[in-house]
Scaffold this active site. Structure first.
Site, PDB file in Angstrom:
ATOM      1  N   SER A  10      20.467  26.115  -6.164  1.00 33.83           N
ATOM      2  CA  SER A  10      21.835  25.353  -7.124  1.00 33.83           C
ATOM      3  C   SER A  10      21.514  23.929  -6.809  1.00 33.83           C
ATOM      4  O   SER A  10      21.509  23.504  -5.675  1.00 33.83           O
ATOM      5  CB  SER A  10      23.070  25.868  -6.718  1.00 33.83           C
ATOM      6  OG  SER A  10      24.002  24.855  -7.324  1.00 33.83           O
ATOM      7  N   HIS A  35      19.170  26.856 -10.782  1.00 31.78           N
ATOM      8  CA  HIS A  35      20.488  26.680 -11.421  1.00 31.78           C
ATOM      9  C   HIS A  35      21.219  25.676 -11.256  1.00 31.78           C
ATOM     10  O   HIS A  35      21.147  24.757 -10.461  1.00 31.78           O
ATOM     11  CB  HIS A  35      21.221  27.934  -9.967  1.00 31.78           C
ATOM     12  CG  HIS A  35      22.523  28.166 -10.478  1.00 31.78           C
ATOM     13  ND1 HIS A  35      22.827  29.090 -11.237  1.00 31.78           N
ATOM     14  CD2 HIS A  35      23.659  27.764 -10.078  1.00 31.78           C
ATOM     15  CE1 HIS A  35      24.182  29.510 -11.485  1.00 31.78           C
ATOM     16  NE2 HIS A  35      24.743  28.600 -10.497  1.00 31.78           N
ATOM     17  N   ASP A  37      24.943  23.944 -12.165  1.00 30.07           N
ATOM     18  CA  ASP A  37      26.241  24.108 -12.383  1.00 30.07           C
ATOM     19  C   ASP A  37      27.064  22.818 -13.060  1.00 30.07           C
ATOM     20  O   ASP A  37      27.341  21.667 -12.603  1.00 30.07           O
ATOM     21  CB  ASP A  37      26.848  23.970 -11.019  1.00 30.07           C
ATOM     22  CG  ASP A  37      26.403  25.353 -10.002  1.00 30.07           C
ATOM     23  OD1 ASP A  37      26.814  26.433 -10.417  1.00 30.07           O
ATOM     24  OD2 ASP A  37      26.053  25.202  -9.027  1.00 30.07           O
ATOM     25  N   MET A  39      30.300  21.537 -14.715  1.00 33.52           N
ATOM     26  CA  MET A  39      31.861  21.746 -14.435  1.00 33.52           C
ATOM     27  C   MET A  39      32.671  20.549 -15.359  1.00 33.52           C
ATOM     28  O   MET A  39      31.959  19.650 -15.301  1.00 33.52           O
ATOM     29  CB  MET A  39      31.937  21.529 -13.055  1.00 33.52           C
ATOM     30  CG  MET A  39      31.486  22.490 -11.948  1.00 33.52           C
ATOM     31  SD  MET A  39      31.990  22.180 -10.490  1.00 33.52           S
ATOM     32  CE  MET A  39      30.812  23.503  -9.532  1.00 33.52           C
ATOM     33  N   HIS A  68      24.931  27.332 -15.411  1.00 38.58           N
ATOM     34  CA  HIS A  68      26.157  28.387 -15.446  1.00 38.58           C
ATOM     35  C   HIS A  68      27.338  27.121 -15.875  1.00 38.58           C
ATOM     36  O   HIS A  68      27.622  25.978 -15.291  1.00 38.58           O
ATOM     37  CB  HIS A  68      26.238  28.423 -13.678  1.00 38.58           C
ATOM     38  CG  HIS A  68      27.498  29.110 -13.420  1.00 38.58           C
ATOM     39  ND1 HIS A  68      27.698  29.136 -11.877  1.00 38.58           N
ATOM     40  CD2 HIS A  68      28.511  29.570 -13.930  1.00 38.58           C
ATOM     41  CE1 HIS A  68      29.003  29.599 -11.778  1.00 38.58           C
ATOM     42  NE2 HIS A  68      29.378  29.904 -12.992  1.00 38.58           N
ATOM     43  N   MET A  70      30.882  26.363 -16.196  1.00 37.69           N
ATOM     44  CA  MET A  70      32.408  26.396 -15.674  1.00 37.69           C
ATOM     45  C   MET A  70      33.150  25.282 -15.988  1.00 37.69           C
ATOM     46  O   MET A  70      33.491  24.547 -15.753  1.00 37.69           O
ATOM     47  CB  MET A  70      32.180  26.107 -14.108  1.00 37.69           C
ATOM     48  CG  MET A  70      31.744  27.375 -13.262  1.00 37.69           C
ATOM     49  SD  MET A  70      31.110  26.711 -11.548  1.00 37.69           S
ATOM     50  CE  MET A  70      29.471  26.159 -11.902  1.00 37.69           C
ATOM     51  N   MET A 139      30.942  35.808  -8.945  1.00 36.63           N
ATOM     52  CA  MET A 139      31.197  34.615  -8.240  1.00 36.63           C
ATOM     53  C   MET A 139      31.715  35.330  -6.627  1.00 36.63           C
ATOM     54  O   MET A 139      32.651  35.869  -6.658  1.00 36.63           O
ATOM     55  CB  MET A 139      32.500  33.707  -8.949  1.00 36.63           C
ATOM     56  CG  MET A 139      31.930  32.769 -10.094  1.00 36.63           C
ATOM     57  SD  MET A 139      30.387  31.821 -10.012  1.00 36.63           S
ATOM     58  CE  MET A 139      30.773  30.710  -8.359  1.00 36.63           C
ATOM     59  N   GLY A 144      33.653  25.875  -7.986  1.00 38.89           N
ATOM     60  CA  GLY A 144      33.898  24.237  -8.087  1.00 38.89           C
ATOM     61  C   GLY A 144      33.210  23.627  -7.035  1.00 38.89           C
ATOM     62  O   GLY A 144      33.142  22.388  -7.465  1.00 38.89           O
ATOM     63  N   PHE A 145      32.937  24.152  -6.050  1.00 35.12           N
ATOM     64  CA  PHE A 145      32.251  23.334  -4.959  1.00 35.12           C
ATOM     65  C   PHE A 145      31.147  23.985  -4.317  1.00 35.12           C
ATOM     66  O   PHE A 145      31.171  25.480  -4.078  1.00 35.12           O
ATOM     67  CB  PHE A 145      33.122  22.933  -3.990  1.00 35.12           C
ATOM     68  CG  PHE A 145      34.254  22.048  -4.504  1.00 35.12           C
ATOM     69  CD1 PHE A 145      34.431  20.850  -4.985  1.00 35.12           C
ATOM     70  CD2 PHE A 145      35.632  22.945  -4.782  1.00 35.12           C
ATOM     71  CE1 PHE A 145      35.308  20.062  -5.668  1.00 35.12           C
ATOM     72  CE2 PHE A 145      36.644  21.988  -5.386  1.00 35.12           C
ATOM     73  CZ  PHE A 145      36.596  20.677  -5.848  1.00 35.12           C
ATOM     74  N   GLY A 146      30.026  23.719  -3.744  1.00 30.84           N
ATOM     75  CA  GLY A 146      29.090  23.971  -2.941  1.00 30.84           C
ATOM     76  C   GLY A 146      29.449  24.272  -1.650  1.00 30.84           C
ATOM     77  O   GLY A 146      30.645  23.468  -1.207  1.00 30.84           O
ATOM     78  N   ASP A 178      26.476  34.174  -6.490  1.00 37.47           N
ATOM     79  CA  ASP A 178      26.765  32.658  -6.472  1.00 37.47           C
ATOM     80  C   ASP A 178      27.968  32.576  -5.944  1.00 37.47           C
ATOM     81  O   ASP A 178      29.113  32.486  -5.940  1.00 37.47           O
ATOM     82  CB  ASP A 178      26.900  32.272  -8.143  1.00 37.47           C
ATOM     83  CG  ASP A 178      26.719  30.505  -8.091  1.00 37.47           C
ATOM     84  OD1 ASP A 178      26.577  30.181  -7.074  1.00 37.47           O
ATOM     85  OD2 ASP A 178      27.183  30.013  -9.081  1.00 37.47           O
TER      86      ASP A 178
END
Ligand code: DX5
Ligand code: ZN
Length: 229
Positions: A10, A35, A37, A39, A68, A70, A139, A144-146, A178
């Site tokens: 990611s 990947h 992300d 958001m 992905h 979100m 999930m 929301g966060f790594g 993930d």
């Protein structure tokens, strides 16, 4: 048949100031997918990437770009992200009112149609789209966060989802996980039925990304060999 283990770093944990170089590093390091992300600050409490950055990722690698979403109303953003170069797009079941329509739209564009479930969402949400998906993203953290901690409660859900997809005759659908994935839990996830593994910090926070990807792949492959037949 899905390959042994798909490792998808990611880019959320990459250095955005040198994004192309970071992507080339994990590409050369042997990753399978990239990947991304996305958001929106509404569906999740963070704001990240739009189609322009996906375009930049697309230029930096030949490997599949796994997007992905979100975001709320993800159906509005399918075309822009596909146009930007996504090979697969995953929408959240909790954020998508017309889920079957969104999945059909993705397949209509010849792209991998993915659906994701938050940790508190039951696999039952998939029952009436089990034949319409190419990928189910479980999930293993609240999105929301790594860098968050893996939730082992999701492994039982992985087993149930694999069974649900197989019962629907959708043997080719990929189960992806993930959040908080690392060498200490990737084997258990593979054993439970996961084929694709997103890893942010476990790849990008390591000095040697090639070694990190190889270690994840080895542990995932060993876990898959333990999978009950
Ligand atoms: C979480 C994102 C993940 C995240 C993974 O909301 O969807 O893809 O970047 O990062 P790690 O592997 O560090 O948990
Ligand atoms: Zn993700």
């Amino acid at each position: 048949m899905a390959p042994m283990a798909i490792i998808a770093p990611s880019i959320l944990s990459a250095d955005f100031g040198r994004l192309a170089a970071e992507i080339e590093d994990v590409d050369r390091g042997g990753c399978d997918w990239l990947h991304v992300d996305v958001m929106d600050g509404r569906y999740v409490p963070n704001l990240t990437i739009g189609p322009l950055v996906v375009q930049a990722v697309r230029k930096a690698t030949q490997k599949p770009v796994d997007v992905h979403l979100m975001i709320v109303e993800p159906e509005r953003w399918i075309d822009p992200f596909v146009d930007a170069g996504a090979d697969g797009v995953t929408v959240h079941v909790e954020a998508c009112v017309h889920l079957q329509r969104a999945l059909a739209a993705l397949r209509g564009r010849g792209k991998r149609a993915g659906v994701s479930l938050n940790p508190s969402t039951s696999e039952e949400a998939l029952r009436y789209v089990a034949g319409d998906v190419d990928l189910v993203l479980v999930m293993s953290v609240n999105p929301g966060f790594g860098g968050q901690k893996f939730l082992p409660s999701q492994l039982d859900k992985v087993r149930r989802i694999r069974r649900l997809l197989d019962d629907a005759g959708n043997h080719g659908a990929i189960v992806e996980i993930d959040g908080g994935v690392g060498v200490d839990n990737i084997g258990a996830a593979a054993e439970a039925g996961v084929d694709a593994f997103v890893a942010g910090s476990a790849v990008f926070n390591q000095p040697d990304r090639k070694a990190a990807i190889a270690a994840l792949r080895a542990a995932a492959t060993a876990g898959k060999a333990r999978r009950p037949r």
